[in-house]
Write an enzyme that holds these catalytic residues in place. Sequence first.
Site, PDB file in Angstrom:
ATOM      1  N   SER A 194       0.827  -1.194   0.000  1.00 32.38           N
ATOM      2  CA  SER A 194       0.000   0.000   0.000  1.00 32.38           C
ATOM      3  C   SER A 194       0.875   1.263   0.000  1.00 32.38           C
ATOM      4  O   SER A 194       1.608   1.501  -0.955  1.00 32.38           O
ATOM      5  CB  SER A 194      -0.955  -0.041   1.200  1.00 32.38           C
ATOM      6  OG  SER A 194      -1.941   0.945   1.110  1.00 32.38           O
ATOM      7  N   ASP A 286     -10.223  -4.046  -4.294  1.00 35.17           N
ATOM      8  CA  ASP A 286      -9.397  -3.005  -3.674  1.00 35.17           C
ATOM      9  C   ASP A 286      -9.559  -1.698  -4.439  1.00 35.17           C
ATOM     10  O   ASP A 286      -9.409  -1.675  -5.666  1.00 35.17           O
ATOM     11  CB  ASP A 286      -7.931  -3.454  -3.707  1.00 35.17           C
ATOM     12  CG  ASP A 286      -6.972  -2.481  -3.037  1.00 35.17           C
ATOM     13  OD1 ASP A 286      -7.414  -1.404  -2.577  1.00 35.17           O
ATOM     14  OD2 ASP A 286      -5.769  -2.794  -2.988  1.00 35.17           O
ATOM     15  N   HIS A 316      -7.782  -5.349  -0.027  1.00 32.70           N
ATOM     16  CA  HIS A 316      -6.617  -4.589   0.396  1.00 32.70           C
ATOM     17  C   HIS A 316      -6.194  -5.038   1.802  1.00 32.70           C
ATOM     18  O   HIS A 316      -7.026  -5.342   2.644  1.00 32.70           O
ATOM     19  CB  HIS A 316      -6.978  -3.101   0.426  1.00 32.70           C
ATOM     20  CG  HIS A 316      -5.815  -2.185   0.616  1.00 32.70           C
ATOM     21  ND1 HIS A 316      -5.090  -1.675  -0.438  1.00 32.70           N
ATOM     22  CD2 HIS A 316      -5.243  -1.691   1.733  1.00 32.70           C
ATOM     23  CE1 HIS A 316      -4.134  -0.902   0.016  1.00 32.70           C
ATOM     24  NE2 HIS A 316      -4.192  -0.891   1.338  1.00 32.70           N
TER      25      HIS A 316
END
Length: 346
Positions: A194, A286, A316
């Site tokens: 991320s 996501d 995610h």
Amino acid sequence: MAIPVQIRVQAALSQVIYGLPKPLRRLIAGKPVRLDGQELALDAQLLLRLQQLSGAELSNGDVGESRTNLAAARHLVSGKPIGPMSTRELKIPGPGGDIPATLYTPAGLAEPSGLLVYFHGGGWVIGDRDSHDNTTRFLAKHAGVRVLSVEYRLAPDHPWPAAPEDCVAAFDYAHAKASELGADPARIAVGGDSAGGNLAAVVSQVTTRRGGPAPKFQLLFYPATDFSTRRRSREIFGIGFFLTDESMDWFSGHYQADETDPLASPLLADDVSGLPPAYIATAGFDPLRDEGEAYAKKLQDAGVSVALSRQDDLIHGYVNFLGVGTRFREAVSEAAGALRLGLSKE
């Protein structure tokens, strides 16, 4: 730090639920979720259901409380510490002072080995080495490498570009001190999830463009790559799939980055040729899926060797959910295999 009794009870309950027969797990999770031609994995849907029942949120308006909540929540999903593994605490000289880091070494790993310099996720605002402890342990053990986990400065205490500056300094340290770390300076990768994937991509660009030492490989889990554009996946998956559209706005508002600068949005770099080979993993459900895949295409179009792997049934954050079910571990195992190959001796 002792784990609160309430968290221990919740963690035990999660293990019981994930150990139930599939029909009962399906009953708790609800009907299968199908969206955009994909079906959500039962392990992921069950996790989202438990999150919904607990009322937990990734961000809740208060930075300090959000950090505390994440620190507690990791005990629910990350699993028991993976080993055998030795750890060593380090201080890396950085532009804003010493940067804390932890070196993970799997038992019996010979020197010199490959080394992954890892940047944790958390929207540049939350998260730390502890929140990603088992993720880095898993990668170290299953890829057969050392891992240097870096605790870069977080916003809003230290707005952009403090984080990328620290991460570049950490890579430079790893290369300069490779022998002291038990690593081969020619086999150093950068990686992250991320926000950490964003930072690893930025480090690869900065080090490649300046000349001199650069990573041999990039390991990018569902990276944020472009602050300037809202893509289709953010509209489709912005509610109800762990990372929300509201959370992304909260994170970016604290990070205070120039959305068109490649130091924040690596997808907007004019030239990405010559970058290290990359394994880029995205998750089907996501909000960041499309920008991660757009970055993979940009690298491929520039002649960079890229393995793009969409885990189309996951959400995610899956690299942190190693302690529940089996599907999350399967996905991270694939990435560990890619890392092992990427840092293999030529």
